[in-house]
Design an enzyme around this catalytic site. Structure first.
Site: not given
Length: 165
Positions: A68, A83
């Site tokens: 992620h 992110h």
């Protein structure tokens, strides 16, 4: 004396959009870690698809096990974290596929990660993708974001910065 003669020169770096979408201020990210710039300064992108590319050329210094988030370090030492989404770590990697590994060298625009936007919308807080310079205070002299409604992944400049000399 030698440091004066052979000191590092200031370098200009451009960050390209890691995902296609709307480029916004970190102030608009509904997470204090990013909006209060606890990890560094940068911008965020509200993605229109699930393809994530390198915002700069450099070395992959971190790919989270959940895929992620990914960190890239440029030759001049700028460390950029992408992110994907908010509270996506709790998805434990579901819906994310990494295409690089730590130590890989990438060029701006190279594919890093793909993710299922529908799944992230369903299971996480948001798909908004902060792009943060994690060593901002140590290395950045000036930072100029480029906000837009239609950034193209790997092509549109989302910020220009000057490193400290």
């Amino acid at each position: 004396m030698l440091k004066k003669l052979f000191g590092k020169k200031s370098v200009e770096e451009q960050l390209v959009a890691p995902v296609s979408g709307k480029v916004v201020s970190l102030d608009e990210v509904d997470d204090p870690v990013f909006s209060q710039r606890m990890m560094g300064d940068g911008v965020a992108v509200e993605p229109t698809d699930g393809k994530v590319v390198a915002p700069v050329s450099g070395e992959i210094v971190q790919l989270f096990p959940t895929n992620h988030a990914v960190g890239v370090k440029t030759k001049s030492g700028v460390e950029v974290l992408v992110h994907i989404g908010l509270e996506t770590v709790s998805m434990e990697g579901e819906g994310f596929e990494g295409h690089v590994k730590t130590g890989d060298h990438v060029n701006a625009g190279d594919q890093l990660v793909t993710f299922d936007m529908n799944l992230v919308n369903e299971k996480a807080k948001s798909t908004i993708t902060p792009v943060v310079i994690t060593n901002y205070d140590d290395i950045v002299d000036s930072f100029e974001p480029s906000y837009s409604d239609g950034a193209e992944a790997g092509q549109s400049t989302i910020a220009t910065l000057q490193t400290k000399s």
